[in-house]
Design an enzyme around this catalytic site. Structure first.
Site, PDB file in Angstrom:
ATOM      1  N   TYR A 229     -25.487  15.970  12.070  1.00 38.74           N
ATOM      2  CA  TYR A 229     -24.554  15.031  12.708  1.00 38.74           C
ATOM      3  C   TYR A 229     -23.350  15.793  13.240  1.00 38.74           C
ATOM      4  O   TYR A 229     -22.818  16.681  12.581  1.00 38.74           O
ATOM      5  CB  TYR A 229     -24.118  13.973  11.708  1.00 38.74           C
ATOM      6  CG  TYR A 229     -23.083  13.008  12.252  1.00 38.74           C
ATOM      7  CD1 TYR A 229     -23.464  11.861  12.944  1.00 38.74           C
ATOM      8  CD2 TYR A 229     -21.718  13.253  12.085  1.00 38.74           C
ATOM      9  CE1 TYR A 229     -22.519  10.984  13.450  1.00 38.74           C
ATOM     10  CE2 TYR A 229     -20.773  12.393  12.586  1.00 38.74           C
ATOM     11  CZ  TYR A 229     -21.173  11.256  13.265  1.00 38.74           C
ATOM     12  OH  TYR A 229     -20.226  10.397  13.750  1.00 38.74           O
TER      13      TYR A 229
ATOM     14  N   SER B 272       9.104   2.733  -2.858  1.00 42.84           N
ATOM     15  CA  SER B 272       8.661   1.405  -3.269  1.00 42.84           C
ATOM     16  C   SER B 272       9.296   0.304  -2.433  1.00 42.84           C
ATOM     17  O   SER B 272      10.511   0.271  -2.218  1.00 42.84           O
ATOM     18  CB  SER B 272       9.023   1.190  -4.739  1.00 42.84           C
ATOM     19  OG  SER B 272       8.625  -0.090  -5.175  1.00 42.84           O
TER      20      SER B 272
ATOM     21  N   HIS C 237      -7.645  -5.812  -9.292  1.00 46.01           N
ATOM     22  CA  HIS C 237      -6.491  -5.177  -8.667  1.00 46.01           C
ATOM     23  C   HIS C 237      -6.826  -4.895  -7.210  1.00 46.01           C
ATOM     24  O   HIS C 237      -6.703  -5.802  -6.373  1.00 46.01           O
ATOM     25  CB  HIS C 237      -6.114  -3.911  -9.449  1.00 46.01           C
ATOM     26  CG  HIS C 237      -4.856  -3.270  -8.991  1.00 46.01           C
ATOM     27  ND1 HIS C 237      -4.363  -2.122  -9.580  1.00 46.01           N
ATOM     28  CD2 HIS C 237      -3.982  -3.575  -7.995  1.00 46.01           C
ATOM     29  CE1 HIS C 237      -3.240  -1.768  -8.981  1.00 46.01           C
ATOM     30  NE2 HIS C 237      -2.986  -2.631  -8.009  1.00 46.01           N
TER      31      HIS C 237
ATOM     32  N   HIS D 274      -3.751   3.961  -1.722  1.00 45.77           N
ATOM     33  CA  HIS D 274      -3.942   2.684  -2.425  1.00 45.77           C
ATOM     34  C   HIS D 274      -3.559   1.569  -1.475  1.00 45.77           C
ATOM     35  O   HIS D 274      -2.475   1.599  -0.875  1.00 45.77           O
ATOM     36  CB  HIS D 274      -3.066   2.628  -3.675  1.00 45.77           C
ATOM     37  CG  HIS D 274      -3.079   1.298  -4.368  1.00 45.77           C
ATOM     38  ND1 HIS D 274      -4.239   0.670  -4.756  1.00 45.77           N
ATOM     39  CD2 HIS D 274      -2.063   0.476  -4.741  1.00 45.77           C
ATOM     40  CE1 HIS D 274      -3.947  -0.474  -5.348  1.00 45.77           C
ATOM     41  NE2 HIS D 274      -2.634  -0.620  -5.339  1.00 45.77           N
TER      42      HIS D 274
ATOM     43  N   HIS E 286      -4.268  -2.945  -0.554  1.00 50.46           N
ATOM     44  CA  HIS E 286      -4.825  -4.228  -0.974  1.00 50.46           C
ATOM     45  C   HIS E 286      -5.571  -4.823   0.219  1.00 50.46           C
ATOM     46  O   HIS E 286      -5.435  -6.013   0.525  1.00 50.46           O
ATOM     47  CB  HIS E 286      -3.719  -5.155  -1.470  1.00 50.46           C
ATOM     48  CG  HIS E 286      -3.164  -4.761  -2.798  1.00 50.46           C
ATOM     49  ND1 HIS E 286      -3.390  -5.478  -3.956  1.00 50.46           N
ATOM     50  CD2 HIS E 286      -2.429  -3.682  -3.172  1.00 50.46           C
ATOM     51  CE1 HIS E 286      -2.797  -4.879  -4.969  1.00 50.46           C
ATOM     52  NE2 HIS E 286      -2.200  -3.782  -4.515  1.00 50.46           N
TER      53      HIS E 286
ATOM     54  N   GLY F 202       0.815  -1.206   0.000  1.00 47.83           N
ATOM     55  CA  GLY F 202       0.000   0.000   0.000  1.00 47.83           C
ATOM     56  C   GLY F 202       0.849   1.256   0.000  1.00 47.83           C
ATOM     57  O   GLY F 202       2.071   1.210   0.187  1.00 47.83           O
TER      58      GLY F 202
ATOM     59  N   SER G 259       5.551   1.987  -6.872  1.00 49.14           N
ATOM     60  CA  SER G 259       5.264   1.564  -8.246  1.00 49.14           C
ATOM     61  C   SER G 259       3.943   2.124  -8.754  1.00 49.14           C
ATOM     62  O   SER G 259       3.686   2.135  -9.959  1.00 49.14           O
ATOM     63  CB  SER G 259       5.259   0.030  -8.333  1.00 49.14           C
ATOM     64  OG  SER G 259       4.300  -0.513  -7.442  1.00 49.14           O
TER      65      SER G 259
ATOM     66  N   ASP H 286     -24.098   6.720   4.981  1.00 50.98           N
ATOM     67  CA  ASP H 286     -23.509   7.850   5.700  1.00 50.98           C
ATOM     68  C   ASP H 286     -22.406   8.525   4.886  1.00 50.98           C
ATOM     69  O   ASP H 286     -22.049   9.681   5.132  1.00 50.98           O
ATOM     70  CB  ASP H 286     -22.909   7.381   7.030  1.00 50.98           C
ATOM     71  CG  ASP H 286     -23.961   7.153   8.109  1.00 50.98           C
ATOM     72  OD1 ASP H 286     -25.071   7.702   7.989  1.00 50.98           O
ATOM     73  OD2 ASP H 286     -23.655   6.435   9.075  1.00 50.98           O
TER      74      ASP H 286
END
Length: 233
Positions: free
Chosen positions: A230, A46, A172, A96, A98, A29, A76, A121
């Protein structure tokens, strides 16, 4: 002292939240933080384990993917971040991961249906899954094309990135974004939790219905509408 210290620190702190929230394993990530005035962003290097990261190890890249500062290669996925920053001018951070459940939906090539009020929400629509990338794009500039894969999906659906701050990329994994890196991380955690809830709901009842429109509107507008009530004023 680097002129980019602020975004390097912001990117570092946001990246360190991913393992704390259970959104990543090993090096699966990345988070980036943008400086719009300078036209650059800071991103995780990376393949570096999170416990070895420091703010100094963040890499500075411009929107055309030129490395401006840093001793290591950037993530990457950097070209995807760069393209989204270049085309979507109001985002301040991108994540990003996984994460398990969101990635499972991406691998199944399925939108995450809006089934409950937790989802409502945050969004009034299903969480979109961008289509499978075609072979020409895969053989080309893959990470750059991933950015267009996301943008094209939003154009086709008529979604705006300001209202829908998360997406699945088919086969992905998920991406999320926000006005700040902190909000992007928050959206990533929400995406994973909503993905888990939807998965469990369909295990309990495979024909479980989507949330009805009146409840979608009620729960979204009480947080986001002009008459939202809220939280604290």
């Amino acid at each position: 002292m680097s002129q980019y210290n602020d975004i390097k620190q912001a990117a570092y702190e946001a990246n360190m939240q991913l393992p704390e929230l259970g959104l990543v394993l090993f090096t699966f990530g990345n988070v980036s933080a943008v400086d719009r005035a300078k036209g650059v962003f800071a991103i995780k290097p990376s393949g570096v384990p999170y416990q070895q990261l420091t703010s100094e190890s963040m890499v500075i890249v411009d929107f055309d993917n030129h490395i401006l500062e840093g001793k290591m290669r950037p993530s990457s996925d950097t070209k995807t971040h760069a393209l989204l920053y270049k085309h979507w001018e109001n985002i301040g951070g991108i994540v990003h991961t996984h994460s398990t459940h969101a990635t499972a939906w991406a691998q199944a090539q399925r939108d995450i249906p809006i089934m409950g009020t937790t989802h409502a929400d945050h969004l009034t629509v299903d969480i979109p899954c961008a289509k499978v990338m075609d072979d020409a794009r895969i053989a080309g500039d893959y990470e750059h094309e991933t950015g267009f894969q996301i943008i094209d999906e939003f154009k086709e659906r008529g979604y705006t990135y300001e209202e829908v701050e998360m997406v699945l990329v088919a086969n992905h994994a998920p991406f999320s974004w926000g006005k700040t890196p902190e909000k992007a991380v928050y959206n990533s955690a929400v995406l994973e939790e909503v993905a888990r809830m939807a998965y469990l709901s369909l295990q309990i009842r495979p024909d479980a219905p989507r949330l009805k429109d009146s409840l979608i509107r009620k729960h979204y507008e009480r947080k986001h509408g002009k008459d939202a009530y809220y939280g604290q004023s």
